[in-house]
Enzyme design. Sequence first.
Site, PDB file in Angstrom:
ATOM      1  N   MET A  12       0.830  -1.199   0.000  1.00 56.84           N
ATOM      2  CA  MET A  12       0.000   0.000   0.000  1.00 56.84           C
ATOM      3  C   MET A  12       0.870   1.256   0.000  1.00 56.84           C
ATOM      4  O   MET A  12       0.406   2.352   0.311  1.00 56.84           O
ATOM      5  CB  MET A  12      -0.955  -0.010   1.203  1.00 56.84           C
ATOM      6  CG  MET A  12      -1.910  -1.201   1.132  1.00 56.84           C
ATOM      7  SD  MET A  12      -3.429  -0.970   2.025  1.00 56.84           S
ATOM      8  CE  MET A  12      -2.821  -0.787   3.676  1.00 56.84           C
ATOM      9  N   HIS A  24       9.202  -3.606   3.191  1.00 57.31           N
ATOM     10  CA  HIS A  24       8.678  -3.799   1.832  1.00 57.31           C
ATOM     11  C   HIS A  24       9.813  -4.132   0.851  1.00 57.31           C
ATOM     12  O   HIS A  24       9.672  -5.011  -0.003  1.00 57.31           O
ATOM     13  CB  HIS A  24       8.021  -2.508   1.338  1.00 57.31           C
ATOM     14  CG  HIS A  24       6.809  -2.081   2.095  1.00 57.31           C
ATOM     15  ND1 HIS A  24       6.751  -0.904   2.801  1.00 57.31           N
ATOM     16  CD2 HIS A  24       5.587  -2.663   2.252  1.00 57.31           C
ATOM     17  CE1 HIS A  24       5.554  -0.766   3.347  1.00 57.31           C
ATOM     18  NE2 HIS A  24       4.828  -1.820   3.045  1.00 57.31           N
ATOM     19  N   ASP A  44       2.481  -9.293   9.047  1.00 56.39           N
ATOM     20  CA  ASP A  44       1.016  -9.441   8.995  1.00 56.39           C
ATOM     21  C   ASP A  44       0.695 -10.935   8.973  1.00 56.39           C
ATOM     22  O   ASP A  44       0.250 -11.480   7.959  1.00 56.39           O
ATOM     23  CB  ASP A  44       0.474  -8.714   7.763  1.00 56.39           C
ATOM     24  CG  ASP A  44       0.797  -7.242   7.804  1.00 56.39           C
ATOM     25  OD1 ASP A  44       0.037  -6.491   8.428  1.00 56.39           O
ATOM     26  OD2 ASP A  44       1.832  -6.840   7.248  1.00 56.39           O
ATOM     27  N   SER A  51       6.721  -0.251   9.847  1.00 55.79           N
ATOM     28  CA  SER A  51       5.345  -0.123   9.369  1.00 55.79           C
ATOM     29  C   SER A  51       5.179   1.259   8.766  1.00 55.79           C
ATOM     30  O   SER A  51       5.768   2.237   9.256  1.00 55.79           O
ATOM     31  CB  SER A  51       4.369  -0.295  10.542  1.00 55.79           C
ATOM     32  OG  SER A  51       3.099   0.200  10.186  1.00 55.79           O
TER      33      SER A  51
HETATM   34  P1  AMP Z   1       1.435  -3.015   3.467  1.00 56.21           P
HETATM   35  O1  AMP Z   1       1.979  -1.968   2.561  1.00 56.21           O
HETATM   36  O2  AMP Z   1       1.433  -2.632   4.893  1.00 56.21           O
HETATM   37  O3  AMP Z   1       0.126  -3.564   2.972  1.00 56.21           O
HETATM   38  O4  AMP Z   1       2.449  -4.240   3.392  1.00 56.21           O
HETATM   39  C1  AMP Z   1       2.782  -4.828   2.165  1.00 56.21           C
HETATM   40  C2  AMP Z   1       3.574  -6.075   2.412  1.00 56.21           C
HETATM   41  O5  AMP Z   1       4.774  -5.753   3.124  1.00 56.21           O
HETATM   42  C3  AMP Z   1       2.819  -7.108   3.263  1.00 56.21           C
HETATM   43  O6  AMP Z   1       3.089  -8.398   2.762  1.00 56.21           O
HETATM   44  C4  AMP Z   1       3.426  -6.901   4.613  1.00 56.21           C
HETATM   45  O7  AMP Z   1       3.359  -8.045   5.440  1.00 56.21           O
HETATM   46  C5  AMP Z   1       4.867  -6.590   4.260  1.00 56.21           C
HETATM   47  N1  AMP Z   1       5.517  -5.870   5.358  1.00 56.21           N
HETATM   48  C6  AMP Z   1       5.064  -4.748   5.977  1.00 56.21           C
HETATM   49  N2  AMP Z   1       5.888  -4.414   6.985  1.00 56.21           N
HETATM   50  C7  AMP Z   1       6.863  -5.344   7.019  1.00 56.21           C
HETATM   51  C8  AMP Z   1       8.018  -5.562   7.845  1.00 56.21           C
HETATM   52  N3  AMP Z   1       8.319  -4.745   8.832  1.00 56.21           N
HETATM   53  N4  AMP Z   1       8.789  -6.615   7.575  1.00 56.21           N
HETATM   54  C9  AMP Z   1       8.496  -7.472   6.563  1.00 56.21           C
HETATM   55  N5  AMP Z   1       7.434  -7.330   5.752  1.00 56.21           N
HETATM   56  C10 AMP Z   1       6.629  -6.285   5.967  1.00 56.21           C
END
Ligand code: AMP
Length: 288
Positions: free
Chosen positions: A27, A34, A149, A184
Site C-alpha cells: 500500500m 517492503h 502481517d 510499518s
Molecule cells: P502493506 O503496505 O502494509 O500492505 O504491506 C505490504 C507487504 O509488506 C505485506 O506483505 C506486509 O506483510 C509486508 N511488510 C510490511 N511491513 C513489514 C516488515 N516490517 N517486515 C516485513 N514485511 C513487511
Amino acid sequence: MLIFKKVADLRQWLDRQTRPVGFAPTMGALHSGHLELIRMAKRDECIAVASIFVNPTQFNDLRDLEKYPRTPEKDAELLIEAGCDVLFMPPVEEVYPPGIDLTIELNFGVLDKVMEGEFRPGHFKGMATVVNRLLDIVRPHKLYMGQKDYQQLSIVRDMIRQLALPVELIMCPTVREPDGLAMSSRNVRLTPEMRAAAPVIYQTLQWAKSALEADVPRDEIKTQAMDKLRAAGLRPEYFELVDGVTLEPISTKGAILSLNDTGMGSSIVACTAAFAEEVRLIDNLVLA
Ligand code: AMP
C-alpha cells in the site's frame, strides 16, 4: 524500472517475458520491510513486480484510510534502489472496474474471525478480494508477503489453497528498527512520545517467549503482556497466543497443536495489536 497504471499495459509487457515473476503487493509509504520482499524476489531470479494500491475496501475505519501515508515519488526511488523491475500503481477503477463485483466470499473458518478479524470487521474480506484481484492481474509465480502481517499471510495461504491458485507464497521475516519496533508505514504517524514507547511491543513479545519457556501459564502470559503494554502508555486490543497454522487461541497449558499439511510444522505464535494514541500497531513473534 517500468511504471504501469493500466492493467492492459502491464499485461501486454508481462506477456512478453519469459522469466518467472515475483510479486509484492503493497500500500506504499515503503520502508525496508517492503524492500526486503523485492530483494527476495530478485534473489530468486524473478522479475520483481511491486504494486502500490491503497485498497479502500480493507479499511474499516475511514479516518485510517484518509490518513494513510502516501509518498509515491519516494517509493519509486526506493524501489529502483532495491532493483525492482516493475511498479504497478493502478487507480481504483483499474482494480475494481465499475459494475463488476469481484468480492471474494470464501469461508476461512477461524482464520478471519480471531484477533484482527474481531477488531477490524470486513478487513480480511477486502484484503482477500484485492490480493486475489492483483494475483489475477499480475499472475506471478511467487508471491512475497511479510510475517509482520501473520494473520493476513495465513488467510492468503488458505485462499491460494481453496482457489487452487498457481502461485507459491513466500514469507519474508519481519524487518525491525534497531530498537525492535516492527517497520510499518504507520510508524511515521507516531508522536515522539509514542515512538519512544512503541518498542515495548517487541519487548513484550520477547518476554512472552521467555515466559512460555519458563512454563508460565498461558492465560497469565496474556494478562501480564496486556498490563506491560498499558503500563508503557499503549492501548492494547489483544495479546493472543495462537496455533501458528490454525490461529486457534491456545490458552491451556499443553494444548495439542495442529498437525497440518502446509509443511509449516506446528508452532505457537504471539500476536498483538495496540494503539499508540491514534496509531494502530500490530506485531507478532513465533514463540515455540
Ligand atoms: P502493506 O503496505 O502494509 O500492505 O504491506 C505490504 C507487504 O509488506 C505485506 O506483505 C506486509 O506483510 C509486508 N511488510 C510490511 N511491513 C513489514 C516488515 N516490517 N517486515 C516485513 N514485511 C513487511
